[in-house]
Every structure is written in C-alpha cells, then in structure tokens.
Write a protein that holds these residues in place. Structure first.
Motif, PDB file in Angstrom:
ATOM      1  N   PHE A  22      70.933  10.139 -46.305  1.00 32.55           N
ATOM      2  CA  PHE A  22      70.919  10.778 -44.983  1.00 32.55           C
ATOM      3  C   PHE A  22      70.727  12.285 -45.124  1.00 32.55           C
ATOM      4  N   MET A  23      71.315  12.859 -46.175  1.00 34.58           N
ATOM      5  CA  MET A  23      71.113  14.288 -46.419  1.00 34.58           C
ATOM      6  C   MET A  23      69.643  14.588 -46.689  1.00 34.58           C
ATOM      7  N   LEU A  24      68.978  13.692 -47.404  1.00 32.69           N
ATOM      8  CA  LEU A  24      67.545  13.876 -47.657  1.00 32.69           C
ATOM      9  C   LEU A  24      66.755  13.908 -46.353  1.00 32.69           C
ATOM     10  N   THR A  25      67.148  13.088 -45.403  1.00 36.04           N
ATOM     11  CA  THR A  25      66.489  13.079 -44.098  1.00 36.04           C
ATOM     12  C   THR A  25      66.695  14.410 -43.382  1.00 36.04           C
ATOM     13  N   ALA A  26      67.904  14.936 -43.452  1.00 35.73           N
ATOM     14  CA  ALA A  26      68.193  16.227 -42.828  1.00 35.73           C
ATOM     15  C   ALA A  26      67.419  17.350 -43.512  1.00 35.73           C
ATOM     16  N   ILE A  27      67.337  17.305 -44.829  1.00 35.84           N
ATOM     17  CA  ILE A  27      66.585  18.322 -45.566  1.00 35.84           C
ATOM     18  C   ILE A  27      65.102  18.243 -45.200  1.00 35.84           C
ATOM     19  N   ALA A  28      64.580  17.039 -45.042  1.00 34.14           N
ATOM     20  CA  ALA A  28      63.171  16.883 -44.652  1.00 34.14           C
ATOM     21  C   ALA A  28      62.920  17.509 -43.277  1.00 34.14           C
ATOM     22  N   ALA A  29      63.842  17.320 -42.353  1.00 32.46           N
ATOM     23  CA  ALA A  29      63.694  17.930 -41.024  1.00 32.46           C
ATOM     24  C   ALA A  29      63.746  19.459 -41.118  1.00 32.46           C
ATOM     25  N   LEU A  30      64.642  19.954 -41.948  1.00 31.36           N
ATOM     26  CA  LEU A  30      64.739  21.402 -42.137  1.00 31.36           C
ATOM     27  C   LEU A  30      63.479  21.955 -42.787  1.00 31.36           C
ATOM     28  N   LEU A  31      62.931  21.233 -43.751  1.00 25.77           N
ATOM     29  CA  LEU A  31      61.688  21.673 -44.389  1.00 25.77           C
ATOM     30  C   LEU A  31      60.532  21.705 -43.392  1.00 25.77           C
ATOM     31  N   THR A  32      60.497  20.758 -42.477  1.00 27.68           N
ATOM     32  CA  THR A  32      59.466  20.763 -41.435  1.00 27.68           C
ATOM     33  C   THR A  32      59.572  22.032 -40.603  1.00 27.68           C
ATOM     34  N   LEU A  33      60.782  22.378 -40.220  1.00 30.92           N
ATOM     35  CA  LEU A  33      61.011  23.590 -39.443  1.00 30.92           C
ATOM     36  C   LEU A  33      60.578  24.818 -40.237  1.00 30.92           C
ATOM     37  N   LEU A  34      60.942  24.876 -41.512  1.00 30.66           N
ATOM     38  CA  LEU A  34      60.597  26.032 -42.334  1.00 30.66           C
ATOM     39  C   LEU A  34      59.089  26.154 -42.541  1.00 30.66           C
ATOM     40  N   PHE A  35      58.419  25.029 -42.761  1.00 30.38           N
ATOM     41  CA  PHE A  35      56.962  25.075 -42.922  1.00 30.38           C
ATOM     42  C   PHE A  35      56.275  25.523 -41.633  1.00 30.38           C
ATOM     43  N   ASN A  36      56.807  25.114 -40.486  1.00 34.02           N
ATOM     44  CA  ASN A  36      56.250  25.578 -39.205  1.00 34.02           C
ATOM     45  C   ASN A  36      56.437  27.084 -39.047  1.00 34.02           C
ATOM     46  N   ARG A  37      57.618  27.586 -39.416  1.00 39.69           N
ATOM     47  CA  ARG A  37      57.879  29.024 -39.325  1.00 39.69           C
ATOM     48  C   ARG A  37      56.962  29.788 -40.284  1.00 39.69           C
ATOM     49  N   MET A  38      56.766  29.233 -41.474  1.00 39.93           N
ATOM     50  CA  MET A  38      55.894  29.884 -42.448  1.00 39.93           C
ATOM     51  C   MET A  38      54.459  29.936 -41.924  1.00 39.93           C
ATOM     52  N   SER A  39      54.010  28.855 -41.319  1.00 39.97           N
ATOM     53  CA  SER A  39      52.653  28.806 -40.767  1.00 39.97           C
ATOM     54  C   SER A  39      52.481  29.827 -39.650  1.00 39.97           C
ATOM     55  N   GLN A  40      53.475  29.923 -38.779  1.00 43.11           N
ATOM     56  CA  GLN A  40      53.399  30.899 -37.696  1.00 43.11           C
ATOM     57  C   GLN A  40      53.366  32.326 -38.232  1.00 43.11           C
ATOM     58  N   THR A  41      54.179  32.586 -39.250  1.00 38.97           N
ATOM     59  CA  THR A  41      54.213  33.922 -39.845  1.00 38.97           C
ATOM     60  C   THR A  41      52.885  34.244 -40.518  1.00 38.97           C
ATOM     61  N   GLN A  42      52.308  33.289 -41.216  1.00 40.02           N
ATOM     62  CA  GLN A  42      51.004  33.506 -41.846  1.00 40.02           C
ATOM     63  C   GLN A  42      49.925  33.761 -40.791  1.00 40.02           C
ATOM     64  N   ASP A  43      49.997  33.051 -39.674  1.00 41.09           N
ATOM     65  CA  ASP A  43      49.044  33.295 -38.585  1.00 41.09           C
ATOM     66  C   ASP A  43      49.202  34.708 -38.038  1.00 41.09           C
ATOM     67  N   GLN A  44      50.444  35.172 -37.892  1.00 42.21           N
ATOM     68  CA  GLN A  44      50.681  36.528 -37.406  1.00 42.21           C
ATOM     69  C   GLN A  44      50.120  37.565 -38.374  1.00 42.21           C
ATOM     70  N   ILE A  45      50.279  37.313 -39.670  1.00 41.92           N
ATOM     71  CA  ILE A  45      49.733  38.229 -40.679  1.00 41.92           C
ATOM     72  C   ILE A  45      48.212  38.243 -40.598  1.00 41.92           C
ATOM     73  N   ARG A  46      47.622  37.075 -40.439  1.00 42.71           N
ATOM     74  CA  ARG A  46      46.160  36.970 -40.339  1.00 42.71           C
ATOM     75  C   ARG A  46      45.644  37.715 -39.110  1.00 42.71           C
ATOM     76  N   VAL A  47      46.293  37.539 -37.980  1.00 45.01           N
ATOM     77  CA  VAL A  47      45.868  38.209 -36.741  1.00 45.01           C
ATOM     78  C   VAL A  47      46.005  39.718 -36.887  1.00 45.01           C
ATOM     79  N   LEU A  48      47.073  40.157 -37.515  1.00 48.57           N
ATOM     80  CA  LEU A  48      47.301  41.584 -37.716  1.00 48.57           C
ATOM     81  C   LEU A  48      46.222  42.183 -38.625  1.00 48.57           C
ATOM     82  N   GLY A  49      45.806  41.418 -39.622  1.00 50.84           N
ATOM     83  CA  GLY A  49      44.777  41.901 -40.539  1.00 50.84           C
ATOM     84  C   GLY A  49      43.386  41.858 -39.968  1.00 50.84           C
ATOM     85  N   GLU A  50      43.159  41.078 -38.914  1.00 49.68           N
ATOM     86  CA  GLU A  50      41.820  40.926 -38.340  1.00 49.68           C
ATOM     87  C   GLU A  50      41.560  41.854 -37.168  1.00 49.68           C
TER      88      GLU A  50
END
Length: 136
Positions: A22-50
């Motif tokens: 069950f902890m693995l399931t919770a960690i997977a959900a947290l990783l999904t959230l973190l990957f989404n945040r990372m993607s949004q941050t990378q998009d912000q960096i890309r927009v700022l650079g363009e």
C-alpha cells in the motif's frame, strides 16, 4: 481440513507484505504529482527562455526568475530521487519478508533497517515537496 504449514506461512508473509505494498501505491501517487510539478516547472523555464528580446522589460527579473525555477526544479528532482529510492527499499522489505522464511532464519533487523530508511527517505521527499509548494 487443516491448511498445510507451508500454506499458513505463505499466507502470513502475504499479510505482512500488504502494508508495504500500500505504501508503494502512495509513493506512486506522490511520484505522479512530482513529475507533473517538474513538467510544469520545465515548461515555465522554456517559456521564459523563448521570450523575444523586445518583450522582456528587464533582463534582471528574468535571471532571477530563471534562478528560482532552476532551484525549484532541483528540489523536485531530489524529491523524486528520495521517493524512488524509498520505493526500492520498500520492495526490498517485501522481498526480505519472503526470504527470511525460506533462506535465512532471521532478517528482522535488516527488514527494520530497510523500513526505517524507506520512511526517512519518504519524509525527506515530503519535506522537499513542502518546500516547493511554499515558494512564491
């Protein structure tokens, strides 16, 4: 009719491994959230650079924003590393539970150490996430 002793042993091991799974399931959900945040941050960096040269009002705020986003991205990556390592340790706990019954008589100290390390890394990942969401 009574169950075979080996069947009872396997059933007990499965019961012991349910909570870590069950902890693995919770960690997977947290990783999904973190990957989404990372993607949004990378998009912000890309927009700022363009941004075209004429559009930016001043170069200094862009540099400050870039540094902030880079620091944010670094923190998110560390949170991901902590959580992935915690997931690997949880998998090791489950494997150790099964191995301890068949190959090595007592792995309880190893199982406890792996679980403590996993929880410590999970807490570190949560702290890094808290730090990220607390930034402006």
């Amino acid at each position: 009719m009574q169950a075979l002793p080996e069947t009872l042993s396997i059933a007990q091991e499965i019961q012991l491994s349910v909570a870590p799974v069950f902890m693995l399931t919770a960690i997977a959900a947290l990783l999904t959230l973190l990957f989404n945040r990372m993607s949004q941050t990378q998009d912000q960096i890309r927009v700022l650079g363009e941004r075209p040269e004429g559009e930016a009002t001043a170069a200094e705020p862009d540099k400050a924003a870039s540094r902030l986003l880079a620091a944010r991205l670094s923190g998110i990556r560390w949170a991901i590393r902590c959580n992935v390592t915690a997931a690997i340790l949880i998998c090791s706990v489950v494997v150790s539970i099964f191995i301890s019954d068949y190959l090595v008589p007592d792995l309880s100290n190893l199982i406890a150490a792996l679980f403590i390390a996993a929880m410590t890394l999970l807490a570190a990942g949560f702290l890094l996430l808290l730090r990220d969401v607390s930034r402006p």
